[in-house]
Scaffold this motif. Structure first.
Motif, PDB file in Angstrom:
ATOM      1  N   GLN A 100       0.820  -1.205   0.000  1.00  0.00           N
ATOM      2  CA  GLN A 100       0.000   0.000   0.000  1.00  0.00           C
ATOM      3  C   GLN A 100       0.859   1.261   0.000  1.00  0.00           C
ATOM      4  O   GLN A 100       0.542   2.240  -0.680  1.00  0.00           O
ATOM      5  CB  GLN A 100      -0.939  -0.001   1.201  1.00  0.00           C
ATOM      6  CG  GLN A 100      -1.868   1.197   1.269  1.00  0.00           C
ATOM      7  CD  GLN A 100      -2.778   1.294   0.055  1.00  0.00           C
ATOM      8  OE1 GLN A 100      -3.171   0.276  -0.516  1.00  0.00           O
ATOM      9  NE2 GLN A 100      -3.121   2.501  -0.353  1.00  0.00           N
ATOM     10  N   PHE A 126       1.053  -7.781  -5.249  1.00  0.00           N
ATOM     11  CA  PHE A 126      -0.130  -6.923  -5.141  1.00  0.00           C
ATOM     12  C   PHE A 126      -0.217  -5.989  -6.345  1.00  0.00           C
ATOM     13  O   PHE A 126       0.799  -5.675  -6.971  1.00  0.00           O
ATOM     14  CB  PHE A 126      -0.076  -6.074  -3.864  1.00  0.00           C
ATOM     15  CG  PHE A 126      -0.163  -6.852  -2.585  1.00  0.00           C
ATOM     16  CD1 PHE A 126      -1.347  -6.908  -1.869  1.00  0.00           C
ATOM     17  CD2 PHE A 126       0.940  -7.536  -2.097  1.00  0.00           C
ATOM     18  CE1 PHE A 126      -1.429  -7.622  -0.682  1.00  0.00           C
ATOM     19  CE2 PHE A 126       0.872  -8.265  -0.914  1.00  0.00           C
ATOM     20  CZ  PHE A 126      -0.320  -8.303  -0.200  1.00  0.00           C
ATOM     21  N   ARG A 128      -2.585  -2.319  -7.794  1.00  0.00           N
ATOM     22  CA  ARG A 128      -3.485  -1.230  -7.446  1.00  0.00           C
ATOM     23  C   ARG A 128      -4.899  -1.558  -7.930  1.00  0.00           C
ATOM     24  O   ARG A 128      -5.104  -1.927  -9.094  1.00  0.00           O
ATOM     25  CB  ARG A 128      -3.004   0.058  -8.111  1.00  0.00           C
ATOM     26  CG  ARG A 128      -3.898   1.276  -7.866  1.00  0.00           C
ATOM     27  CD  ARG A 128      -3.510   2.406  -8.798  1.00  0.00           C
ATOM     28  NE  ARG A 128      -2.148   2.846  -8.555  1.00  0.00           N
ATOM     29  CZ  ARG A 128      -1.800   3.800  -7.704  1.00  0.00           C
ATOM     30  NH1 ARG A 128      -2.762   4.435  -7.017  1.00  0.00           N
ATOM     31  NH2 ARG A 128      -0.537   4.152  -7.552  1.00  0.00           N
ATOM     32  N   ASP A 129      -5.905  -1.417  -7.061  1.00  0.00           N
ATOM     33  CA  ASP A 129      -7.282  -1.612  -7.498  1.00  0.00           C
ATOM     34  C   ASP A 129      -7.905  -0.275  -7.884  1.00  0.00           C
ATOM     35  O   ASP A 129      -7.232   0.771  -7.870  1.00  0.00           O
ATOM     36  CB  ASP A 129      -8.116  -2.360  -6.450  1.00  0.00           C
ATOM     37  CG  ASP A 129      -8.420  -1.520  -5.212  1.00  0.00           C
ATOM     38  OD1 ASP A 129      -8.110  -0.315  -5.195  1.00  0.00           O
ATOM     39  OD2 ASP A 129      -8.976  -2.075  -4.252  1.00  0.00           O
ATOM     40  N   ARG A 135      -4.309  -4.759  -3.776  1.00  0.00           N
ATOM     41  CA  ARG A 135      -5.103  -5.985  -3.907  1.00  0.00           C
ATOM     42  C   ARG A 135      -4.148  -7.152  -4.131  1.00  0.00           C
ATOM     43  O   ARG A 135      -3.314  -7.143  -5.022  1.00  0.00           O
ATOM     44  CB  ARG A 135      -6.066  -5.865  -5.081  1.00  0.00           C
ATOM     45  CG  ARG A 135      -6.826  -7.170  -5.390  1.00  0.00           C
ATOM     46  CD  ARG A 135      -7.932  -6.922  -6.378  1.00  0.00           C
ATOM     47  NE  ARG A 135      -7.447  -6.325  -7.621  1.00  0.00           N
ATOM     48  CZ  ARG A 135      -8.221  -5.657  -8.473  1.00  0.00           C
ATOM     49  NH1 ARG A 135      -9.504  -5.479  -8.208  1.00  0.00           N
ATOM     50  NH2 ARG A 135      -7.715  -5.155  -9.584  1.00  0.00           N
ATOM     51  N   SER A 136      -4.294  -8.181  -3.301  1.00  0.00           N
ATOM     52  CA  SER A 136      -3.408  -9.335  -3.385  1.00  0.00           C
ATOM     53  C   SER A 136      -3.703 -10.162  -4.634  1.00  0.00           C
ATOM     54  O   SER A 136      -4.860 -10.417  -4.966  1.00  0.00           O
ATOM     55  CB  SER A 136      -3.565 -10.209  -2.135  1.00  0.00           C
ATOM     56  OG  SER A 136      -2.727 -11.340  -2.212  1.00  0.00           O
ATOM     57  N   LEU A 196      -6.205   0.316   4.341  1.00  0.00           N
ATOM     58  CA  LEU A 196      -6.683  -0.967   3.825  1.00  0.00           C
ATOM     59  C   LEU A 196      -7.855  -1.514   4.642  1.00  0.00           C
ATOM     60  O   LEU A 196      -8.675  -2.274   4.119  1.00  0.00           O
ATOM     61  CB  LEU A 196      -5.527  -1.973   3.824  1.00  0.00           C
ATOM     62  CG  LEU A 196      -4.411  -1.687   2.819  1.00  0.00           C
ATOM     63  CD1 LEU A 196      -3.192  -2.567   3.100  1.00  0.00           C
ATOM     64  CD2 LEU A 196      -4.902  -1.902   1.396  1.00  0.00           C
TER      65      LEU A 196
END
Length: 239
Positions: A100, A126, A128-129, A135-136, A196
Motif C-alpha cells: 500500500q 499486489f 493497485r485496485d 489488492r493481493s 486498507l
C-alpha cells in the motif's frame, strides 16, 4: 468513524488514528523494544488527538508476517483493547502494508518482501485496485529466495521491503523484467493498515477480537543444528 491501528510485526513500531477522514501516525524503529515503546506511543497519539480509547469505533492490527515476538505483541494489544471496549477489529498483513505504501507513491504492481531470516523471505504480489488500494494477486508465502518463481509476472513491478535489501539481486533475476524500483529499507506503517482496513469497517466486514489471528506463515523460529551447519557450509563455499 474513529479507528486505531497498531503494528509491531517488524523492527518498526507504529500506531495510527483515523478520525473522520483525518489520518495521524506515530512511527519509530524500535528494534526489540516494542513492549516498552508501544503503549506510551499509543497514549501520546490519543492525547494528541484529544480522545480516549472508549471513543474508538474499531481497531486494526498488523498481523504479520514478521518477528514472532513482534506479531504477538501487536496482536495481543489490539485483542485486549478490542475485548475490553467491545469493538470490532480488522487484521492487515505486513506485506499488504508495504504494498500500500508503494501504491501511494505511484506504483501499480508491487512485490513486497521481508527478510524472514533462516535463509527465507516472506513474499507477496499486489496490484493497485480501482480505489487505489493494494489488492493481493496470490497467497503470501515464506520461501527460500532461490526457490522463488516470478516468471509468470509480466509488466513492471516495484520491489519493497527488507528482503529486497538482502536478496535483491536474486529476486531481480527471477522477474521477466528488471524491477521498476527497489526500496529495501521500507518498513510497514500502521497508517497504511488503516487505509486498507477502512473498506472492511464501512462494509460491515470487521470481525470480533476473538477471531483475530496472527499470520506467521511458518511455525518455527530457529534453524535445526543440521540446518545451521549446512547454512554455514554454504556461506563458506560462497566465499
Amino acid at each position: 468513524m474513529r479507528l486505531l491501528a497498531i503494528d509491531t510485526a517488524t523492527e518498526a513500531c507504529s500506531a495510527a488514528l483515523w478520525l473522520d477522514g483525518v489520518l495521524v501516525e506515530r512511527f519509530e524503529v524500535a528494534g526489540r523494544t516494542h513492549t516498552e515503546k508501544l503503549l506510551p506511543l499509543v497514549q501520546a497519539l490519543l492525547a494528541e488527538a484529544g480522545i480516549v480509547p472508549g471513543q474508538l469505533d474499531g481497531l486494526v492490527a498488523g498481523i504479520g508476517p514478521g518477528s514472532f515476538a513482534g506479531v504477538r505483541i501487536g496482536v495481543g494489544i489490539v485483542k485486549g483493547l478490542a475485548l475490553s471496549l467491545d469493538r470490532p477489529v480488522v487484521g492487515i498483513t505486513s506485506l499488504a502494508m508495504l504494498a500500500q505504501a508503494a501504491i501511494r507513491n505511484g506504483a501499480d504492481r508491487v512485490l513486497p518482501c521481508i527478510d524472514a531470516r533462516m535463509s527465507e523471505i516472506y513474499l507477496g504480489a499486489f496490484e493497485r485496485d480501482e480505489q487505489g488500494l493494494a489488492r493481493s494477486l496470490q497467497a503470501d508465502q515464506v520461501v527460500p529466495p532461490l526457490q522463488v518463481d516470478l516468471s509468470a509476472l509480466s509488466g513492471d513491478w516495484a520491489g519493497v521491503g527488507t528482503g529486497w535489501s538482502r536478496y535483491g539481486a536474486i529476486l531481480s533475476q527471477r522477474l521477466p523484467n528488471a524491477p521498476l524500483s527497489i526500496d529495501g529499507a521500507a518498513l510497514p506503517h500502521a497508517s497504511d493498515a488503516l487505509l486498507l482496513a477502512l473498506p472492511h469497517f464501512r462494509s460491515g466486514q470487521a470481525i470480533s477480537a476473538d477471531d483475530l489471528v496472527p499470520a506467521y506463515l511458518r511455525d518455527r523460529v530457529a534453524l535445526t543444528l543440521v540446518e545451521q551447519q549446512a547454512a554455514r557450509a554454504a556461506k563458506a563455499a560462497g566465499n
